[in-house]
Design an enzyme around this catalytic site. Structure first.
Site, mmCIF file in Angstrom:
data_model
loop_
_atom_site.group_PDB
_atom_site.id
_atom_site.type_symbol
_atom_site.label_atom_id
_atom_site.label_comp_id
_atom_site.label_asym_id
_atom_site.label_seq_id
_atom_site.Cartn_x
_atom_site.Cartn_y
_atom_site.Cartn_z
ATOM 1 N N GLY A 22 0.818 -1.209 0.000
ATOM 2 C CA GLY A 22 0.000 0.000 0.000
ATOM 3 C C GLY A 22 0.847 1.252 0.000
ATOM 4 C CG HIS A 67 3.108 0.751 -5.691
ATOM 5 N ND1 HIS A 67 3.239 1.769 -4.775
ATOM 6 C CD2 HIS A 67 3.756 -0.302 -5.153
ATOM 7 C CE1 HIS A 67 3.930 1.345 -3.725
ATOM 8 N NE2 HIS A 67 4.264 0.090 -3.929
ATOM 9 C CE LYS A 87 11.781 1.663 -3.579
ATOM 10 N NZ LYS A 87 12.370 1.175 -2.317
ATOM 11 C CG HIS A 97 5.017 5.156 -5.020
ATOM 12 N ND1 HIS A 97 5.602 4.521 -6.084
ATOM 13 C CD2 HIS A 97 5.480 4.537 -3.900
ATOM 14 C CE1 HIS A 97 6.405 3.576 -5.641
ATOM 15 N NE2 HIS A 97 6.348 3.548 -4.308
ATOM 16 C CD GLN A 148 10.479 -7.412 -2.113
ATOM 17 O OE1 GLN A 148 10.329 -7.377 -0.909
ATOM 18 N NE2 GLN A 148 9.780 -6.635 -2.927
HETATM 19 O O1 PAF Z 1 7.955 -4.885 -1.828
HETATM 20 C C1 PAF Z 1 6.956 -4.966 -1.097
HETATM 21 O O2 PAF Z 1 6.057 -4.111 -1.106
HETATM 22 C C2 PAF Z 1 6.831 -6.152 -0.169
HETATM 23 O O3 PAF Z 1 8.069 -6.578 0.287
HETATM 24 C C3 PAF Z 1 6.022 -7.325 -0.756
HETATM 25 C C4 PAF Z 1 6.696 -7.929 -1.981
HETATM 26 C C5 PAF Z 1 4.629 -6.848 -1.137
HETATM 27 C C6 PAF Z 1 5.893 -8.437 0.290
HETATM 28 O O4 PAF Z 1 5.277 -7.970 1.451
#
Ligand code: PAF
Length: 292
Positions: free
Chosen positions: A31, A37, A151, A34, A155
């Protein structure tokens, strides 16, 4: 846009979409949306998918409880933005829906060195928490494509590895028992006009901090442009000094191999590289990276 709060309900809905032959694009978020997303949503829509976005501020991935409490929550604005962006489905679960038996009962995945360096070293347990929630979200949505922002480059690699691990342990299968095929699409970082990477955390910056924060991107550009000109150690020191002078505390300024984030002491001629910075601007921790 249809909104679901329960796993069973969204699964039923997705099953009906699939029966109609739809391809599913998934954008997981926490959430405080911006334009970064929204660019992921736009990419998924352009690729012809029914777009599912999730908003879930995952407590399991915050190593610092005060960071979790301060994480911006703007759900009414988020829903308005998603509606405007023509997102098809929003998954908006409560903590008890994702972790009905608590965090300890959720399956944990191990990512080896990848979860111990850079963000992993500075936020112990962070990637375990990301792995836990993304595994549950993937099993819920089973998307054809998963859209992630560059960014959060580390991850992206963690989630790539997570998919492999879930295929190996057979926890991510389609209805025929075959590994569920999900393609990871890493999308370029969206930036403000001065180069600052868009982030939900930016809204916590004061005006002077916001101006200073653009120095992070300028340092990344310096690391990128000084390849073949300067030793990385020297560039790193220059960047550290620039950030400190702006009142920004660097946590790391690193150069790594793009494929596995193996840390590099210096530029390598035949290696695809990425430069990464994490730094604290006041209380706000920001990360960014650039391909070198
Ligand atoms: O990057 C994020 O917003 C979070 O780490 C994700 C991938 C939604 C997991 O909670």
């Amino acid at each position: 846009m249809v909104i679901f709060k329960k796993i069973a309900d969204i699964k039923n809905y997705i099953a009906s979409l699939r029966r109609d032959g739809a391809a599913i694009g998934f954008v997981p978020t926490m959430g405080a949306l911006h334009n970064g997303h929204l660019s992921l949503i736009a990419r998924a829509k352009n690729e012809g998918a029914i777009v599912i976005c999730s908003i879930f501020v995952n407590p399991a991935q915050f190593n610092d409880p005060s960071d979790f409490l301060k994480y911006p929550k703007t759900i009414a604005e988020d829903i308005a933005m998603l509606t405007e962006a023509k997102c098809d489905v929003l998954f908006l679960p409560e903590v008890a829906e994702i972790y009905p038996n608590g965090f300890d009962a959720a399956k944990q995945y191990h990512f080896g060195a990848l979860e111990e360096i850079l963000e992993g070293a500075h936020r112990p347990g962070h990637f375990r928490g990301v792995g836990m929630v993304v595994a549950i979200l993937l099993q819920t949505v089973q998307p054809d494509a998963l859209y992630l922002g560059q960014k959060d480059f580390q991850q992206c690699l963690i989630i790539g590895r997570l998919l492999e691990l879930m295929h190996e342990d057979k926890s991510y299968c389609n209805s025929t028992g075959a590994p569920a095929p999900t393609q990871i699409v890493v999308c370029p970082t969206n930036r403000e006009p001065d180069g600052l990477a868009m982030s939900s955390r930016n809204r916590r910056l004061t005006d002077p901090q916001r101006m200073a924060a653009a120095g992070i991107y300028r340092c990344l550009v310096a690391v990128q442009s000084k390849k073949n000109i300067e030793k990385f150690d020297i560039v790193r020191k220059e960047c550290e000094d620039i950030l400190l002078e702006k009142g920004i505390q660097p946590e790391y300024i690193a150069l790594a191999a793009r494929s596995d984030l193996r840390l590099l002491a210096d530029y390598e001629e035949n290696t695809e590289m990425v430069a990464l910075i994490a730094a604290k601007v006041g209380e706000v921790r920001l990360i960014d990276n650039i391909f070198v």
